[in-house]
Write a protein that holds these residues in place. Structure first.
Motif, PDB file in Angstrom:
ATOM      1  N   GLY A  54      63.020  65.674  37.436  1.00 39.08           N
ATOM      2  CA  GLY A  54      62.068  66.449  38.219  1.00 39.08           C
ATOM      3  C   GLY A  54      60.632  66.161  37.862  1.00 39.08           C
ATOM      4  O   GLY A  54      59.706  66.701  38.461  1.00 39.08           O
ATOM      5  N   GLY A  55      60.442  65.280  36.893  1.00 36.31           N
ATOM      6  CA  GLY A  55      59.098  65.016  36.413  1.00 36.31           C
ATOM      7  C   GLY A  55      58.272  64.099  37.297  1.00 36.31           C
ATOM      8  O   GLY A  55      57.046  64.061  37.187  1.00 36.31           O
ATOM      9  N   LYS A  56      58.955  63.348  38.149  1.00 37.93           N
ATOM     10  CA  LYS A  56      58.238  62.439  39.037  1.00 37.93           C
ATOM     11  C   LYS A  56      58.618  62.730  40.474  1.00 37.93           C
ATOM     12  O   LYS A  56      59.799  62.817  40.798  1.00 37.93           O
ATOM     13  N   THR A  57      57.615  62.878  41.299  1.00 37.68           N
ATOM     14  CA  THR A  57      57.843  63.108  42.721  1.00 37.68           C
ATOM     15  C   THR A  57      57.017  62.122  43.527  1.00 37.68           C
ATOM     16  O   THR A  57      55.927  61.703  43.097  1.00 37.68           O
ATOM     17  N   TYR A  58      57.528  61.769  44.676  1.00 37.69           N
ATOM     18  CA  TYR A  58      56.856  60.817  45.554  1.00 37.69           C
ATOM     19  C   TYR A  58      56.947  61.337  46.985  1.00 37.69           C
ATOM     20  O   TYR A  58      57.944  61.947  47.365  1.00 37.69           O
ATOM     21  N   TYR A  59      55.909  61.041  47.748  1.00 40.65           N
ATOM     22  CA  TYR A  59      55.856  61.526  49.124  1.00 40.65           C
ATOM     23  C   TYR A  59      55.371  60.434  50.063  1.00 40.65           C
ATOM     24  O   TYR A  59      54.569  59.575  49.680  1.00 40.65           O
ATOM     25  N   SER A  60      55.829  60.525  51.291  1.00 35.52           N
ATOM     26  CA  SER A  60      55.268  59.667  52.316  1.00 35.52           C
ATOM     27  C   SER A  60      53.871  60.179  52.649  1.00 35.52           C
ATOM     28  O   SER A  60      53.508  61.317  52.323  1.00 35.52           O
ATOM     29  N   ASP A  61      53.116  59.358  53.305  1.00 37.61           N
ATOM     30  CA  ASP A  61      51.766  59.794  53.704  1.00 37.61           C
ATOM     31  C   ASP A  61      51.848  61.004  54.630  1.00 37.61           C
ATOM     32  O   ASP A  61      50.994  61.891  54.586  1.00 37.61           O
ATOM     33  N   ALA A  62      52.889  61.046  55.455  1.00 34.99           N
ATOM     34  CA  ALA A  62      53.027  62.150  56.402  1.00 34.99           C
ATOM     35  C   ALA A  62      53.356  63.464  55.701  1.00 34.99           C
ATOM     36  O   ALA A  62      53.005  64.546  56.184  1.00 34.99           O
ATOM     37  N   ALA A  63      54.020  63.367  54.553  1.00 31.51           N
ATOM     38  CA  ALA A  63      54.453  64.566  53.846  1.00 31.51           C
ATOM     39  C   ALA A  63      53.475  65.014  52.761  1.00 31.51           C
ATOM     40  O   ALA A  63      53.471  66.195  52.376  1.00 31.51           O
ATOM     41  N   LYS A  64      52.691  64.089  52.318  1.00 25.51           N
ATOM     42  CA  LYS A  64      51.764  64.387  51.220  1.00 25.51           C
ATOM     43  C   LYS A  64      50.850  65.551  51.584  1.00 25.51           C
ATOM     44  O   LYS A  64      50.353  65.633  52.699  1.00 25.51           O
ATOM     45  N   ASP A  65      50.650  66.438  50.657  1.00 22.59           N
ATOM     46  CA  ASP A  65      49.763  67.603  50.785  1.00 22.59           C
ATOM     47  C   ASP A  65      50.329  68.719  51.648  1.00 22.59           C
ATOM     48  O   ASP A  65      49.735  69.793  51.734  1.00 22.59           O
ATOM     49  N   ARG A  66      51.490  68.482  52.304  1.00 16.00           N
ATOM     50  CA  ARG A  66      52.107  69.552  53.107  1.00 16.00           C
ATOM     51  C   ARG A  66      53.502  69.912  52.618  1.00 16.00           C
ATOM     52  O   ARG A  66      53.933  71.058  52.750  1.00 16.00           O
ATOM     53  N   PHE A  67      54.223  68.924  52.079  1.00 15.67           N
ATOM     54  CA  PHE A  67      55.596  69.136  51.648  1.00 15.67           C
ATOM     55  C   PHE A  67      55.674  69.086  50.129  1.00 15.67           C
ATOM     56  O   PHE A  67      54.898  68.382  49.475  1.00 15.67           O
ATOM     57  N   THR A  68      56.634  69.832  49.582  1.00 18.36           N
ATOM     58  CA  THR A  68      56.870  69.820  48.142  1.00 18.36           C
ATOM     59  C   THR A  68      58.362  69.706  47.882  1.00 18.36           C
ATOM     60  O   THR A  68      59.146  70.510  48.381  1.00 18.36           O
ATOM     61  N   ILE A  69      58.736  68.710  47.098  1.00 19.14           N
ATOM     62  CA  ILE A  69      60.133  68.540  46.710  1.00 19.14           C
ATOM     63  C   ILE A  69      60.309  69.087  45.299  1.00 19.14           C
ATOM     64  O   ILE A  69      59.452  68.914  44.435  1.00 19.14           O
ATOM     65  N   SER A  70      61.439  69.736  45.091  1.00 17.58           N
ATOM     66  CA  SER A  70      61.737  70.278  43.762  1.00 17.58           C
ATOM     67  C   SER A  70      63.250  70.275  43.568  1.00 17.58           C
ATOM     68  O   SER A  70      63.998  70.141  44.535  1.00 17.58           O
ATOM     69  N   ARG A  71      63.681  70.424  42.332  1.00 19.47           N
ATOM     70  CA  ARG A  71      65.114  70.437  42.065  1.00 19.47           C
ATOM     71  C   ARG A  71      65.417  71.433  40.963  1.00 19.47           C
ATOM     72  O   ARG A  71      64.565  71.734  40.109  1.00 19.47           O
ATOM     73  N   ASP A  72      66.639  71.906  40.990  1.00 18.06           N
ATOM     74  CA  ASP A  72      67.143  72.807  39.958  1.00 18.06           C
ATOM     75  C   ASP A  72      68.448  72.208  39.459  1.00 18.06           C
ATOM     76  O   ASP A  72      69.490  72.332  40.121  1.00 18.06           O
ATOM     77  N   ASN A  73      68.401  71.565  38.327  1.00 14.68           N
ATOM     78  CA  ASN A  73      69.588  70.881  37.817  1.00 14.68           C
ATOM     79  C   ASN A  73      70.670  71.860  37.348  1.00 14.68           C
ATOM     80  O   ASN A  73      71.831  71.486  37.244  1.00 14.68           O
ATOM     81  N   ALA A  74      70.299  73.083  37.100  1.00 15.29           N
ATOM     82  CA  ALA A  74      71.294  74.086  36.719  1.00 15.29           C
ATOM     83  C   ALA A  74      72.095  74.555  37.930  1.00 15.29           C
ATOM     84  O   ALA A  74      73.252  74.966  37.799  1.00 15.29           O
ATOM     85  N   LYS A  75      71.469  74.483  39.102  1.00 15.87           N
ATOM     86  CA  LYS A  75      72.137  74.932  40.326  1.00 15.87           C
ATOM     87  C   LYS A  75      72.597  73.772  41.201  1.00 15.87           C
ATOM     88  O   LYS A  75      73.201  73.997  42.250  1.00 15.87           O
ATOM     89  N   ASN A  76      72.296  72.552  40.784  1.00 17.65           N
ATOM     90  CA  ASN A  76      72.650  71.357  41.566  1.00 17.65           C
ATOM     91  C   ASN A  76      72.038  71.390  42.969  1.00 17.65           C
ATOM     92  O   ASN A  76      72.705  71.093  43.970  1.00 17.65           O
TER      93      ASN A  76
END
Length: 122
Positions: A54-76
């Motif tokens: 979860g330490g590195k995230t990448y976005y397309s230009d279209a998603a940058k500044d509007r979308f946020t990706i995140s994960r919870d490895n305890a909940k899969n």
């Protein structure tokens, strides 16, 4: 590995929507995760990806500044928070998993969810 994406729906321009992807695998933390989308008549395109920690995230230009990706490895789970949605965000959104580092290339992902439809009305 089985992936199930959900959370899509019909929203208006400027609204927010959160997608979630649940993975049925014991070693979820070993997988980099990505979100892709495919609009009608267009090729599947990269939206965002996140490393196994979860330490590195990448976005397309279209998603940058509007979308946020995140994960919870305890909940899969891996989530995609989408804000300030636009009609051009209308697409089927897919989550994907791959062993190793993240990638913006769909062919590098080994497992795919069934997709969830997001429709943004103007």
């Amino acid at each position: 590995v089985q992936l199930q994406a959900f959370g899509g729906g019909l929203v208006q321009t400027g609204d927010s929507l959160s997608l979630s992807c649940a993975a049925s695998v014991q070693t979820f933390r070993d997988y980099a995760m990505g979100w892709f989308r495919q609009a009608p008549g267009k090729e599947r395109e990269f939206v965002a990806s996140i490393s196994w920690t979860g330490g590195k995230t990448y976005y397309s230009d279209a998603a940058k500044d509007r979308f946020t990706i995140s994960r919870d490895n305890a909940k899969n789970t891996v989530d995609l928070q989408m804000n300030s949605l636009k009609p051009e965000d209308t697409a089927v959104y897919y989550c994907a998993a791959r062993l190793g580092p993240t990638s913006e290339y769909a062919y590098r992902y080994d497992y795919w969810g069934q997709g969830t439809l997001v429709t943004v009305s103007s």
